[in-house]
Design a protein around this motif. Structure first.
Motif, PDB file in Angstrom:
ATOM      1  N   ARG A 151     -33.349  17.716 -23.378  1.00 13.44           N
ATOM      2  CA  ARG A 151     -33.472  16.759 -22.238  1.00 13.44           C
ATOM      3  C   ARG A 151     -34.464  15.570 -22.503  1.00 13.44           C
ATOM      4  O   ARG A 151     -34.598  14.480 -22.027  1.00 13.44           O
ATOM      5  N   ARG A 152     -35.028  15.720 -23.861  1.00 13.89           N
ATOM      6  CA  ARG A 152     -36.089  14.855 -24.324  1.00 13.89           C
ATOM      7  C   ARG A 152     -35.172  13.552 -25.259  1.00 13.89           C
ATOM      8  O   ARG A 152     -35.716  12.678 -25.577  1.00 13.89           O
ATOM      9  N   VAL A 153     -34.143  13.940 -25.576  1.00 18.01           N
ATOM     10  CA  VAL A 153     -33.357  13.021 -26.708  1.00 18.01           C
ATOM     11  C   VAL A 153     -33.106  11.637 -26.103  1.00 18.01           C
ATOM     12  O   VAL A 153     -32.590  11.644 -24.794  1.00 18.01           O
ATOM     13  N   PRO A 154     -32.872  10.367 -26.554  1.00 15.19           N
ATOM     14  CA  PRO A 154     -32.813   9.322 -25.755  1.00 15.19           C
ATOM     15  C   PRO A 154     -31.133   9.235 -25.349  1.00 15.19           C
ATOM     16  O   PRO A 154     -30.193   9.651 -26.268  1.00 15.19           O
ATOM     17  N   GLY A 155     -30.754   8.940 -24.303  1.00 13.30           N
ATOM     18  CA  GLY A 155     -29.565   8.830 -23.585  1.00 13.30           C
ATOM     19  C   GLY A 155     -28.815  10.208 -23.124  1.00 13.30           C
ATOM     20  O   GLY A 155     -27.707  10.068 -23.055  1.00 13.30           O
ATOM     21  N   ALA A 156     -29.724  11.195 -22.975  1.00 14.39           N
ATOM     22  CA  ALA A 156     -29.402  12.598 -22.453  1.00 14.39           C
ATOM     23  C   ALA A 156     -28.727  12.532 -21.195  1.00 14.39           C
ATOM     24  O   ALA A 156     -27.606  13.167 -21.117  1.00 14.39           O
ATOM     25  N   GLN A 157     -29.125  11.515 -20.249  1.00 12.55           N
ATOM     26  CA  GLN A 157     -28.426  11.342 -18.927  1.00 12.55           C
ATOM     27  C   GLN A 157     -26.998  10.947 -19.038  1.00 12.55           C
ATOM     28  O   GLN A 157     -26.127  11.540 -18.520  1.00 12.55           O
ATOM     29  N   ASN A 178     -35.802  14.054 -10.856  1.00 17.92           N
ATOM     30  CA  ASN A 178     -35.760  12.935 -12.139  1.00 17.92           C
ATOM     31  C   ASN A 178     -33.896  12.751 -12.005  1.00 17.92           C
ATOM     32  O   ASN A 178     -33.166  13.573 -11.706  1.00 17.92           O
ATOM     33  N   SER A 179     -33.735  11.698 -12.550  1.00 17.66           N
ATOM     34  CA  SER A 179     -32.263  11.178 -12.721  1.00 17.66           C
ATOM     35  C   SER A 179     -31.542  12.160 -13.712  1.00 17.66           C
ATOM     36  O   SER A 179     -30.246  11.968 -13.575  1.00 17.66           O
ATOM     37  N   LEU A 180     -32.124  12.661 -14.746  1.00 18.07           N
ATOM     38  CA  LEU A 180     -31.276  13.441 -15.481  1.00 18.07           C
ATOM     39  C   LEU A 180     -30.661  14.639 -14.565  1.00 18.07           C
ATOM     40  O   LEU A 180     -29.417  15.049 -14.714  1.00 18.07           O
ATOM     41  N   PHE A 181     -31.656  15.500 -13.860  1.00 14.54           N
ATOM     42  CA  PHE A 181     -31.188  16.421 -13.056  1.00 14.54           C
ATOM     43  C   PHE A 181     -30.361  16.337 -12.009  1.00 14.54           C
ATOM     44  O   PHE A 181     -29.284  16.827 -11.712  1.00 14.54           O
ATOM     45  N   ARG A 227     -29.948   7.846 -30.717  1.00 14.10           N
ATOM     46  CA  ARG A 227     -29.664   7.536 -29.293  1.00 14.10           C
ATOM     47  C   ARG A 227     -28.151   7.519 -28.963  1.00 14.10           C
ATOM     48  O   ARG A 227     -27.230   7.450 -30.060  1.00 14.10           O
ATOM     49  N   TYR A 228     -27.822   8.092 -27.901  1.00 16.04           N
ATOM     50  CA  TYR A 228     -26.475   8.218 -27.387  1.00 16.04           C
ATOM     51  C   TYR A 228     -26.282   7.130 -26.315  1.00 16.04           C
ATOM     52  O   TYR A 228     -27.313   6.859 -25.506  1.00 16.04           O
ATOM     53  N   PRO A 229     -25.208   6.488 -26.323  1.00 19.39           N
ATOM     54  CA  PRO A 229     -24.200   6.538 -27.359  1.00 19.39           C
ATOM     55  C   PRO A 229     -24.107   5.661 -28.454  1.00 19.39           C
ATOM     56  O   PRO A 229     -23.058   5.918 -29.356  1.00 19.39           O
ATOM     57  N   GLN A 230     -24.907   4.551 -28.730  1.00 17.17           N
ATOM     58  CA  GLN A 230     -24.899   3.704 -29.731  1.00 17.17           C
ATOM     59  C   GLN A 230     -25.005   4.263 -31.061  1.00 17.17           C
ATOM     60  O   GLN A 230     -24.103   3.721 -31.826  1.00 17.17           O
ATOM     61  N   ASP A 231     -25.857   5.034 -31.226  1.00 16.38           N
ATOM     62  CA  ASP A 231     -25.930   5.669 -32.646  1.00 16.38           C
ATOM     63  C   ASP A 231     -24.743   6.634 -33.291  1.00 16.38           C
ATOM     64  O   ASP A 231     -24.623   6.914 -34.299  1.00 16.38           O
ATOM     65  N   ILE A 232     -23.711   6.911 -32.280  1.00 15.98           N
ATOM     66  CA  ILE A 232     -22.645   7.656 -32.879  1.00 15.98           C
ATOM     67  C   ILE A 232     -21.666   6.756 -33.493  1.00 15.98           C
ATOM     68  O   ILE A 232     -21.208   7.209 -34.437  1.00 15.98           O
ATOM     69  N   GLU A 233     -21.417   5.662 -33.086  1.00 19.21           N
ATOM     70  CA  GLU A 233     -20.904   4.617 -33.961  1.00 19.21           C
ATOM     71  C   GLU A 233     -21.180   4.237 -35.075  1.00 19.21           C
ATOM     72  O   GLU A 233     -20.603   4.221 -36.126  1.00 19.21           O
ATOM     73  N   ALA A 234     -22.506   4.153 -35.001  1.00 21.49           N
ATOM     74  CA  ALA A 234     -23.187   3.647 -36.285  1.00 21.49           C
ATOM     75  C   ALA A 234     -23.165   5.119 -37.328  1.00 21.49           C
ATOM     76  O   ALA A 234     -23.071   4.667 -38.585  1.00 21.49           O
ATOM     77  N   LYS A 235     -23.435   6.262 -36.932  1.00 22.60           N
ATOM     78  CA  LYS A 235     -23.269   7.598 -37.691  1.00 22.60           C
ATOM     79  C   LYS A 235     -22.211   7.945 -38.153  1.00 22.60           C
ATOM     80  O   LYS A 235     -21.596   8.298 -39.369  1.00 22.60           O
ATOM     81  N   GLU A 236     -21.200   7.866 -36.955  1.00 22.32           N
ATOM     82  CA  GLU A 236     -19.764   8.615 -37.201  1.00 22.32           C
ATOM     83  C   GLU A 236     -18.562   7.415 -37.606  1.00 22.32           C
ATOM     84  O   GLU A 236     -17.666   7.767 -37.952  1.00 22.32           O
ATOM     85  N   GLY A 237     -19.063   6.329 -37.372  1.00 19.88           N
ATOM     86  CA  GLY A 237     -18.024   5.466 -37.719  1.00 19.88           C
ATOM     87  C   GLY A 237     -16.926   5.048 -36.548  1.00 19.88           C
ATOM     88  O   GLY A 237     -16.192   4.314 -36.613  1.00 19.88           O
ATOM     89  N   ILE A 238     -17.038   5.736 -35.259  1.00 15.60           N
ATOM     90  CA  ILE A 238     -16.242   5.657 -34.235  1.00 15.60           C
ATOM     91  C   ILE A 238     -16.959   5.608 -33.118  1.00 15.60           C
ATOM     92  O   ILE A 238     -18.113   5.815 -32.857  1.00 15.60           O
ATOM     93  N   THR A 239     -16.328   5.023 -31.861  1.00  8.34           N
ATOM     94  CA  THR A 239     -17.255   5.117 -30.591  1.00  8.34           C
ATOM     95  C   THR A 239     -17.299   6.503 -30.176  1.00  8.34           C
ATOM     96  O   THR A 239     -16.849   7.622 -30.696  1.00  8.34           O
ATOM     97  N   ALA A 240     -18.335   6.663 -29.164  1.00  6.37           N
ATOM     98  CA  ALA A 240     -18.316   8.054 -28.725  1.00  6.37           C
ATOM     99  C   ALA A 240     -17.409   8.603 -28.207  1.00  6.37           C
ATOM    100  O   ALA A 240     -16.976   9.848 -28.072  1.00  6.37           O
ATOM    101  N   TYR A 243     -25.354  11.009 -21.761  1.00  4.71           N
ATOM    102  CA  TYR A 243     -24.275  12.435 -22.404  1.00  4.71           C
ATOM    103  C   TYR A 243     -23.829  13.384 -21.792  1.00  4.71           C
ATOM    104  O   TYR A 243     -22.701  13.495 -21.627  1.00  4.71           O
ATOM    105  N   LEU A 244     -24.759  13.791 -20.659  1.00  5.03           N
ATOM    106  CA  LEU A 244     -24.162  14.646 -19.534  1.00  5.03           C
ATOM    107  C   LEU A 244     -23.153  14.239 -18.733  1.00  5.03           C
ATOM    108  O   LEU A 244     -22.245  14.699 -18.528  1.00  5.03           O
ATOM    109  N   GLN A 245     -23.445  12.935 -18.419  1.00  2.00           N
ATOM    110  CA  GLN A 245     -22.431  12.261 -17.442  1.00  2.00           C
ATOM    111  C   GLN A 245     -21.012  12.320 -18.021  1.00  2.00           C
ATOM    112  O   GLN A 245     -20.078  12.326 -17.465  1.00  2.00           O
ATOM    113  N   ASP A 246     -21.148  11.715 -19.494  1.00  3.22           N
ATOM    114  CA  ASP A 246     -19.697  11.470 -19.893  1.00  3.22           C
ATOM    115  C   ASP A 246     -19.096  12.812 -20.195  1.00  3.22           C
ATOM    116  O   ASP A 246     -17.782  13.070 -19.927  1.00  3.22           O
TER     117      ASP A 246
END
Length: 387
Positions: A310-316, A375-378, A263-276, A318-321
């Motif tokens: 488009r199907r991964v959790p937090g895609a919207q 849809n909110s992603l587009f 998931r984005y962004p929370q799992d970046i911190e868990a996986k990378e050890g830093i914030t998104a 991710y694009l916004q950021d």
């Protein structure tokens, strides 16, 4: 000696053409890139006029177009055969000109990028194997430069052509290393960049022999990775744009690796050890360091591709950021993808749900347009394009 003489003559011609243009002026809108532009990539197996019409409806500033997938009677579209370039395939050239004619008619700027060059056949058209011959052979490099000189000669009068992107995602790095990391010896990094710089310099000169006006776009090495940009060479030619691509973290943005578990962004911190934010800063700061070192203005930086399945959790989010970051830096950008007719993974008009099982016909690809939904992603892209 023959190679040296050819390059020397190209240098003389380059100086003459640049001087001529600076004195005479030109009909192309060469100020197009002076303001931030927000575009999209289209790598489709065929062309439909509806793509241009839709792009204009959504206020997309430009399309980055790769024609390599288009049908051809030759081995490689436009090139003929990447094993030996002997001139443009005329039927393919006419097809490209017809497409550009519609872009011209509608007033939509387009970047032409190549997935293949002589000695560098696109992996997906090469049995899944990387083709690195271009980077080891002066003969292939001269063929590639001749190809671009020929193509620029044919396309220079199209006002809609806003850029020549010499090669999509060069990855000559693979000749020396299998991954990008902090342990690569400096002499290897220097060798990679010197070889890429020499190829770009000679190709720029070849293009300028035919076309002194149109912007030239150069991708960073290692598939356009932003982290290689601080090592890129810069060129005295004034109409150059430097480009990188962004699909990181790759195991997040890619469905085959993610499978809905990252998931984005929370799992970046868990996986990378830093914030998104800190994770992305590594890439952004590499580009800014390159700019600072060489006094490259923001309007000469292009994020040539970025996107997320488009199907991964937090895609919207991710694009916004990412878009917010690019806009803050005032860099040009082009999302991947728009109007892709043979892959639904980054066709954001489909939303975040998988296509239904009955969407696939017995032959060919689904008609994705039949499954487009608000849809909110587009919406993220629509709002960004409509700035």
């Amino acid at each position: 000696m023959k190679i040296f003489c050819k390059i020397f003559m190209l240098n003389i011609i380059l100086c003459a053409t640049v001087l001529l243009f600076s004195c005479a002026g030109g009909k192309k809108a060469i100020t197009f890139w002076d303001a931030q532009r927000r575009g999209a990539n289209t790598f489709t197996p065929s062309f439909s006029q509806s793509l241009v019409d839709d792009a204009l409806e959504f206020k997309i500033d430009f399309i980055r177009l790769a024609p390599d997938k288009w049908e051809t009677k030759a081995r490689d579209f436009l090139i003929g055969n990447a094993d030996r370039y002997e001139g443009l395939v005329q039927a393919d050239l006419e097809k490209l000109k017809e497409v550009l004619g519609y872009f011209e008619e509608k007033g939509l700027p387009v970047i032409i990028t190549m997935l293949s060059l002589p000695g560098s056949r696109w992996r997906q058209h090469n049995g899944g194997q990387d083709d690195l011959r271009l980077w080891e052979s002066e003969d292939f490099q001269i063929q590639a430069q001749q190809f671009w000189m020929d193509l620029a000669t044919e396309l220079k009068d199209f006002n809609c052509v806003a850029g020549y992107n010499i090669l999509n995602e060069p990855h000559l790095d693979l000749l020396w290393q299998k991954s990008i990391n902090d342990d690569t010896p400096p002499e290897i990094l220097e060798t990679i960049q010197q070889r890429l710089a020499a190829f770009y310099q000679n190709t720029i000169m070849a293009i300028r022999q035919a076309d002194p006006e149109t912007f030239i776009i150069l991708d960073a090495s290692w598939y356009g990775d932003a982290r290689t940009m601080p090592l890129m060479a810069v060129y005295s030619e004034p109409r150059i744009i430097y480009s990188f691509h962004m699909y990181e973290p790759y195991d997040y943005t890619t469905w085959a690796l993610n499978q809905g578990n990252y998931r984005y962004p929370q799992d970046i911190e868990a996986k990378e050890g830093i914030t998104a934010e800190a994770y992305f800063a590594q890439f952004i700061n590499s580009v800014k360091a390159f700019q600072k070192k060489h006094s490259i203005p923001n309007d000469r930086i292009l994020v040539g591709e970025f996107g997320v399945n488009r199907r991964v959790p937090g895609a919207q989010q991710y694009l916004q950021d990412l878009i917010a970051t690019y806009n803050q830096e005032n860099w040009h950008w082009a999302v991947y993808a728009f109007g892709d007719m043979d892959w639904d993974g980054m066709d954001y008009r489909l939303g975040t749900q998988p296509l239904p099982a009955d969407a696939w016909p017995e032959e060919g690809e689904p008609d994705y347009a039949a499954y487009y939904v608000p849809n909110s992603l587009f919406d993220v892209l629509k709002e960004a394009w409509a700035h």
